[in-house]
Write a protein that holds these residues in place. Structure first.
Motif, PDB file in Angstrom:
ATOM      1  N   ASP A 283       0.827  -1.211   0.000  1.00 27.79           N
ATOM      2  CA  ASP A 283       0.000   0.000   0.000  1.00 27.79           C
ATOM      3  C   ASP A 283       0.858   1.256   0.000  1.00 27.79           C
ATOM      4  O   ASP A 283       0.554   2.227  -0.701  1.00 27.79           O
ATOM      5  CB  ASP A 283      -0.937   0.002   1.215  1.00 27.79           C
ATOM      6  N   GLU A 284       1.924   1.248   0.776  1.00 27.74           N
ATOM      7  CA  GLU A 284       2.778   2.422   0.840  1.00 27.74           C
ATOM      8  C   GLU A 284       3.497   2.658  -0.486  1.00 27.74           C
ATOM      9  O   GLU A 284       3.643   3.802  -0.944  1.00 27.74           O
ATOM     10  CB  GLU A 284       3.793   2.278   1.978  1.00 27.74           C
ATOM     11  N   LEU A 285       3.926   1.588  -1.135  1.00 33.16           N
ATOM     12  CA  LEU A 285       4.585   1.749  -2.431  1.00 33.16           C
ATOM     13  C   LEU A 285       3.595   2.191  -3.500  1.00 33.16           C
ATOM     14  O   LEU A 285       3.934   3.000  -4.362  1.00 33.16           O
ATOM     15  CB  LEU A 285       5.281   0.448  -2.836  1.00 33.16           C
ATOM     16  N   LEU A 286       2.373   1.682  -3.453  1.00 32.39           N
ATOM     17  CA  LEU A 286       1.349   2.147  -4.386  1.00 32.39           C
ATOM     18  C   LEU A 286       1.091   3.643  -4.184  1.00 32.39           C
ATOM     19  O   LEU A 286       0.884   4.382  -5.149  1.00 32.39           O
ATOM     20  CB  LEU A 286       0.051   1.358  -4.179  1.00 32.39           C
ATOM     21  N   ARG A 287       1.095   4.084  -2.939  1.00 35.17           N
ATOM     22  CA  ARG A 287       0.913   5.515  -2.662  1.00 35.17           C
ATOM     23  C   ARG A 287       2.068   6.326  -3.219  1.00 35.17           C
ATOM     24  O   ARG A 287       1.871   7.399  -3.797  1.00 35.17           O
ATOM     25  CB  ARG A 287       0.814   5.748  -1.143  1.00 35.17           C
ATOM     26  N   TRP A 288       3.276   5.818  -3.071  1.00 31.26           N
ATOM     27  CA  TRP A 288       4.479   6.624  -3.296  1.00 31.26           C
ATOM     28  C   TRP A 288       4.950   6.645  -4.746  1.00 31.26           C
ATOM     29  O   TRP A 288       5.426   7.677  -5.232  1.00 31.26           O
ATOM     30  CB  TRP A 288       5.601   6.090  -2.405  1.00 31.26           C
ATOM     31  N   ILE A 289       4.853   5.527  -5.459  1.00 30.55           N
ATOM     32  CA  ILE A 289       5.474   5.474  -6.789  1.00 30.55           C
ATOM     33  C   ILE A 289       4.782   6.441  -7.760  1.00 30.55           C
ATOM     34  O   ILE A 289       3.559   6.523  -7.797  1.00 30.55           O
ATOM     35  CB  ILE A 289       5.492   4.045  -7.381  1.00 30.55           C
ATOM     36  N   PRO A 290       5.578   7.173  -8.543  1.00 28.30           N
ATOM     37  CA  PRO A 290       5.007   8.064  -9.567  1.00 28.30           C
ATOM     38  C   PRO A 290       4.703   7.263 -10.819  1.00 28.30           C
ATOM     39  O   PRO A 290       5.521   7.153 -11.725  1.00 28.30           O
ATOM     40  CB  PRO A 290       6.124   9.090  -9.785  1.00 28.30           C
ATOM     41  N   HIS A 291       3.512   6.662 -10.869  1.00 26.73           N
ATOM     42  CA  HIS A 291       3.257   5.623 -11.862  1.00 26.73           C
ATOM     43  C   HIS A 291       2.917   6.153 -13.251  1.00 26.73           C
ATOM     44  O   HIS A 291       2.845   5.374 -14.197  1.00 26.73           O
ATOM     45  CB  HIS A 291       2.142   4.692 -11.382  1.00 26.73           C
ATOM     46  N   ARG A 292       2.680   7.473 -13.400  1.00 19.35           N
ATOM     47  CA  ARG A 292       2.305   7.958 -14.725  1.00 19.35           C
ATOM     48  C   ARG A 292       2.930   9.318 -15.001  1.00 19.35           C
ATOM     49  O   ARG A 292       3.443   9.980 -14.083  1.00 19.35           O
ATOM     50  CB  ARG A 292       0.783   8.055 -14.855  1.00 19.35           C
TER      51      ARG A 292
END
Length: 408
Positions: A283-292
């Motif tokens: 969850d924390e990585l999903l929050r943090w990564i700049p995915h787009r």
């Protein structure tokens, strides 16, 4: 570059219009243009590389949630005019969930909802694990070094999404080629249009062919819904396209997650030492990564709405940034740090409101399987090149490593 165009007055001057190019960023760097817009205010104005005019941009968590839940902001209305946008081509299709407002959205989502429930994912899990094990078995057999993107991160989501959708084995490589081109910014509008025409033509044929199928794959579900008159054929095709393309995001999100673990020893140690407590880290990585890159799809204000002291006039385009909402210090203390045990963590990585990602449960399943299996099967997993030599995708909407050379 800025321009001082005006909007309807509210007693507060509208912010200047900022040009926001799609930058080719290395690693997991947060977009510096977006960071500047966040500093400028909760509501700013932007101009993207394509389309016409400018649009409002909401960057704070509170306003992102408000706009994405408010029926006064319409996705369907975007199709009635040109708006500033990231992609060169723009042709919303009938049936596309991304461009539907309520109650149409629920009507369109209903035929495929059963394929993406928690229960359906539990049933899919053994088959998905089997697919992944075959890929990792081949990796282990050949030995290090290897490119994780090429060998595992690209094929696995493609095979799993194809399994859920019901893509025949013989067509999977062609479908993957189309979906990769559609999310690319290379080749311009012509290449993207060719890929879209190819994919959507293929989907049309397969939906027609499965009108009497009893299968539980998405294409069979859609075909039966068309036969029952619940949705039109065009709507079924428009529904299926984005679901088919969704596997691309898993490849690149997981690539970013693994890159972070491989370049932050304390994060890798946390994942390995507490395998039963990896959920909060995901969850924390999903929050943090700049995915787009930049932002996704716009909405149009159907009436005048005041937000953060500015009046958004009826007919004006509005974007929200889930990336900046996930870094809002009012909601996430130390937002630029990675806190593996952050609690609560109400991130909006999968969107919000009725446009919350249809495939969120499927994406989460794949991310967990990928990370768990690779960490458990590849002891001592580490980069095979210096971190600065990892190549990152260029000219694309979804960010991630182009290659991830590793050894173990």
């Amino acid at each position: 570059m800025t321009t001082l165009e005006t909007s309807a007055p509210t007693g507060q001057e509208p912010p200047p219009v900022r040009d926001w190019p799609a930058l080719d960023l290395d690693g997991t760097e947060f977009d510096p243009v977006l960071a500047g817009l966040v500093r400028e205010g909760p509501l700013t104005r932007i101009r993207l590389p394509f389309g016409e005019g400018w649009a409002w941009l909401a960057t704070r968590y509170e306003h992102v949630k408000l706009i994405t839940n408010d029926p006064r902001f319409s996705r369907a209305a975007v199709a009635r005019g040109q708006v500033t946008r990231l992609a060169p081509n723009f042709a919303p299709r009938p049936g596309s969930l991304a461009w539907a407002d309520q109650p149409d959205h629920n009507r369109l989502r209903k035929p495929v909802a059963g394929a993406f429930t928690v229960g359906a994912m539990k049933r899919l899990r053994p088959r998905a694990q089997e697919i992944l094990d075959e890929l990792v078995d081949a990796l282990v057999h050949e030995g290090p070094p290897a490119d994780l993107v090429e060998r595992v991160l690209e094929p696995f989501p493609l095979y799993v999404v194809s399994e859920v959708m019901g893509v025949p084995d013989t067509d999977r490589d062609q479908v993957h080629s189309w979906t990769r081109q559609i999310i690319s910014l290379c080749g311009g509008a012509e290449a993207a249009d060719r890929a879209k025409n190819g994919l959507y033509g293929w989907i049309t044929d397969i939906v027609r062919a499965r009108a009497r199928s009893a299968g539980e794959d998405v294409y069979s579900m859609l075909a039966r819904a068309v036969a029952r008159g619940e949705i039109g054929e065009e709507e079924a095709v428009g529904l299926a396209g984005p679901l088919q393309i969704g596997g691309e995001a898993v490849t690149h999100n997981c690539g970013q997650m693994l890159y972070l673990m491989l370049t932050r020893p304390e994060l890798m140690a946390r994942m390995r030492s507490r395998p039963d407590e990896r959920g909060p880290v995901f969850d924390e990585l999903l929050r943090w990564i700049p995915h787009r890159n930049t932002v996704g799809l716009a909405r149009i204000a159907l009436e005048d709405v005041e937000i953060a002291g500015h009046r958004i006039a009826a007919g004006e385009a509005v974007y929200v940034s889930y990336l900046s909402a996930n870094r809002d210090p009012e909601v996430f203390p130390d937002p630029d740090g990675i806190a593996p045990d952050r609690d609560p963590n109400p991130h909006v990585a999968f969107g919000n409101g009725h446009h919350y990602c249809t495939g969120a449960v499927l994406a989460r399943l794949q991310l967990e399987l990928l990370v768990d299996t690779l960490l458990d099967r590849l002891p001592g997993l580490r980069l095979a090149v210096p971190a600065e030599d990892v190549e990152w995708r260029r000219q694309t909407m979804i960010r991630g490593p182009r290659t991830l050379p590793v050894t173990w």
